[in-house]
Design a protein around this motif. Structure first.
Motif, PDB file in Angstrom:
ATOM      1  N   SER A 147     -10.719   7.331   7.221  1.00  0.00           N
ATOM      2  CA  SER A 147     -10.111   6.181   6.478  1.00  0.00           C
ATOM      3  C   SER A 147     -10.786   4.969   6.663  1.00  0.00           C
ATOM      4  O   SER A 147     -11.360   4.463   7.785  1.00  0.00           O
ATOM      5  CB  SER A 147      -8.596   5.763   6.845  1.00  0.00           C
ATOM      6  OG  SER A 147      -8.474   5.528   8.361  1.00  0.00           O
ATOM      7  N   ARG A 150      -7.838   2.604   3.333  1.00  0.00           N
ATOM      8  CA  ARG A 150      -6.799   3.992   3.053  1.00  0.00           C
ATOM      9  C   ARG A 150      -7.725   5.163   3.249  1.00  0.00           C
ATOM     10  O   ARG A 150      -9.035   4.966   3.531  1.00  0.00           O
ATOM     11  CB  ARG A 150      -6.255   3.910   1.849  1.00  0.00           C
ATOM     12  CG  ARG A 150      -7.251   3.732   0.609  1.00  0.00           C
ATOM     13  CD  ARG A 150      -6.731   3.438  -0.946  1.00  0.00           C
ATOM     14  NE  ARG A 150      -6.501   2.173  -0.822  1.00  0.00           N
ATOM     15  CZ  ARG A 150      -5.106   1.513  -1.436  1.00  0.00           C
ATOM     16  NH1 ARG A 150      -4.115   2.219  -1.447  1.00  0.00           N
ATOM     17  NH2 ARG A 150      -4.811   0.283  -1.632  1.00  0.00           N
ATOM     18  N   GLN A 211       1.742  -2.637   3.726  1.00  0.00           N
ATOM     19  CA  GLN A 211       1.671  -1.406   3.466  1.00  0.00           C
ATOM     20  C   GLN A 211       3.157  -0.854   2.766  1.00  0.00           C
ATOM     21  O   GLN A 211       3.387  -0.011   1.739  1.00  0.00           O
ATOM     22  CB  GLN A 211       1.009  -0.358   4.384  1.00  0.00           C
ATOM     23  CG  GLN A 211      -0.316  -0.570   4.414  1.00  0.00           C
ATOM     24  CD  GLN A 211      -0.887   0.115   5.526  1.00  0.00           C
ATOM     25  OE1 GLN A 211      -0.102   0.771   6.349  1.00  0.00           O
ATOM     26  NE2 GLN A 211      -2.276   0.513   5.632  1.00  0.00           N
ATOM     27  N   TYR A 227      -0.050   2.688  -0.810  1.00  0.00           N
ATOM     28  CA  TYR A 227      -0.524   3.165   0.310  1.00  0.00           C
ATOM     29  C   TYR A 227       0.267   4.573   0.828  1.00  0.00           C
ATOM     30  O   TYR A 227       1.498   4.602   0.783  1.00  0.00           O
ATOM     31  CB  TYR A 227      -0.446   2.246   1.417  1.00  0.00           C
ATOM     32  CG  TYR A 227      -1.221   1.157   1.048  1.00  0.00           C
ATOM     33  CD1 TYR A 227      -2.381   0.759   1.399  1.00  0.00           C
ATOM     34  CD2 TYR A 227      -0.601  -0.342   0.430  1.00  0.00           C
ATOM     35  CE1 TYR A 227      -3.180  -0.226   1.182  1.00  0.00           C
ATOM     36  CE2 TYR A 227      -1.268  -1.359   0.168  1.00  0.00           C
ATOM     37  CZ  TYR A 227      -2.593  -1.419   0.683  1.00  0.00           C
ATOM     38  OH  TYR A 227      -3.414  -2.496   0.225  1.00  0.00           O
ATOM     39  N   THR A 229       0.571   5.562   3.739  1.00  0.00           N
ATOM     40  CA  THR A 229       0.900   5.698   5.129  1.00  0.00           C
ATOM     41  C   THR A 229       2.369   6.101   5.449  1.00  0.00           C
ATOM     42  O   THR A 229       3.180   5.565   4.516  1.00  0.00           O
ATOM     43  CB  THR A 229       0.751   4.130   5.807  1.00  0.00           C
ATOM     44  OG1 THR A 229      -0.496   3.447   5.679  1.00  0.00           O
ATOM     45  CG2 THR A 229       1.120   3.974   7.352  1.00  0.00           C
ATOM     46  N   ARG A 281      -3.891   4.152   8.574  1.00  0.00           N
ATOM     47  CA  ARG A 281      -5.182   4.691   7.769  1.00  0.00           C
ATOM     48  C   ARG A 281      -6.385   3.563   7.494  1.00  0.00           C
ATOM     49  O   ARG A 281      -6.747   3.454   6.371  1.00  0.00           O
ATOM     50  CB  ARG A 281      -4.887   5.262   6.534  1.00  0.00           C
ATOM     51  CG  ARG A 281      -3.459   6.310   6.332  1.00  0.00           C
ATOM     52  CD  ARG A 281      -3.944   7.637   7.103  1.00  0.00           C
ATOM     53  NE  ARG A 281      -2.515   8.524   7.208  1.00  0.00           N
ATOM     54  CZ  ARG A 281      -2.200   9.140   6.344  1.00  0.00           C
ATOM     55  NH1 ARG A 281      -2.641   9.385   5.206  1.00  0.00           N
ATOM     56  NH2 ARG A 281      -0.917   9.892   6.641  1.00  0.00           N
TER      57      ARG A 281
END
Length: 360
Positions: A147, A150, A211, A227, A229, A281
């Motif tokens: 990453s 991202r 995020q 995102y 995550t 990330r």
């Protein structure tokens, strides 16, 4: 957001009030720092200063995080537990290193081999677990993709899940070892590593909250810039707790330091930074956000490499902050200027993070 603010506040208060109590305990037991003989001579006056202050940072972080979850009624997520495990695990390795230094009355603790073994065991457990625990949307805390801001298209699982797991464990352990040693190298002047960590972890609070607000999991119509995550807000809570702990500890660690964080603190903070970069990330972006730590490592690598090739030195002494000490700069001057540089790196990193989202 309430949990983020509460975690930061509680950990700051615990560190601020708990550090002097821990100092008294260390003084009573005569647990003081030993100074390397080949370091700047000005540091010999710091001999005997209580060390292992990382115990307070870890304890304050865990308490701030736990109180935030209890008050808000939020169950712990896999991501935050993994980061805290990594932080505490590496803190334990650092604690053993510090304890050996104190008990054997020397400036060297664990051998390099055993320190790497300890970091490796904790790192492998973290890496393997980070690819487990899928949530209801089948997202695991970490990804086998490398990453930047991202996940990129570089997938370590290009040859199957087993190869992906092995390569991810190697990649994660490289990051964990690199970051823990980077913070450890930076911890050479009063307040330098603590203040820099405070700024860096504060930026991860911003990353986590942003995020969360732009998560692919929570937006009704998630756009291309959302995102992936898994637990962004939970990671923001952990980052806030670490930031608050660094705030409280810095009060006593600023020049002239009443206590040092020791390897207990530097390895723990480096591990937490690696864990946050992997799970948010932002593995490559973290190298920009934590640019000061990277500079310190590079100065050491350059010094050693150039000396082996030519027999000459690039810097008067490595890592970089010692070079400026021998140039005649005052310790407080170096620390404040390095904090400014750390802030500029963080501003650059957050700027890139936001610009990518806008352009996306």
């Amino acid at each position: 957001m309430k949990a983020v603010l509460l975690a930061g506040f509680v950990s700051m208060v615990v560190a601020l009030l708990g550090t002097p109590l821990f100092i008294r305990l260390l003084v009573r037991k005569q647990y003081g720092q030993f100074i390397r003989q080949d370091g700047p001579t000005a540091h010999f006056t710091k001999r005997g200063t209580p060390t292992m202050g990382g115990v307070v940072i870890i304890g304050a972080t865990l308490l701030g995080w736990a109180v935030a979850l209890l008050v808000t009624g939020t169950p712990p997520s896999a991501s935050e537990v993994l980061v805290l495990f990594l932080m505490a695990g590496l803190g334990l390795v650092g604690f053993l290193d510090d304890y050996i230094k104190i008990s054997r009355q020397r400036s060297l603790g664990l051998s390099a081999r055993w320190k790497i073994v300890g970091q490796g065991v904790v790192g492998i457990l973290f890496a393997v677990a980070a690819l487990q625990f899928p949530n209801s949307q089948f997202r695991t805390p970490a990804s086998t993709r490398i990453s930047f801001i991202r996940d990129t298209n570089i997938d370590l699982a290009f040859a199957g899940a087993t190869v992906g797991l092995i390569l991810f464990v190697i990649w994660a352990n490289f990051l964990i070892t690199a970051w823990s040693n980077a913070v450890n190298l930076t911890d050479g002047l009063d307040g330098l590593a603590t203040g820099t960590s405070l700024i860096v972890f504060g930026s991860f609070v911003v990353v986590g909250v942003w995020q969360f607000n732009q998560s692919c999991q929570f937006l009704a119509s998630a756009g291309p810039s959302c995102y992936e995550t898994r637990d962004p807000l939970a990671l923001a809570v952990v980052a806030a707790a670490i930031t608050g702990a660094c705030f409280g500890f810095l009060w006593w660690n600023a020049s002239p330091a009443k206590i040092f964080m020791g390897d207990t603190g530097s390895l723990a903070l480096g591990g937490a930074l690696a864990g946050l970069s992997i799970l948010t990330r932002t593995e490559i972006l973290a190298a920009i956000i934590g640019g000061l730590f990277v500079l310190e490592v590079l100065s050491d690598v350059i010094q050693i490499g150039f000396f082996k090739m030519t027999g000459r030195r690039v810097f008067k002494m490595a890592p970089l902050h010692h070079h400026f000490e021998l140039q005649g700069w005052g310790e407080v001057t170096i620390v404040i200027r390095f904090w400014i540089i750390a802030g500029l790196f963080v501003a650059l990193g957050i700027g890139i993070f936001y610009a990518e989202w806008v352009s996306g």
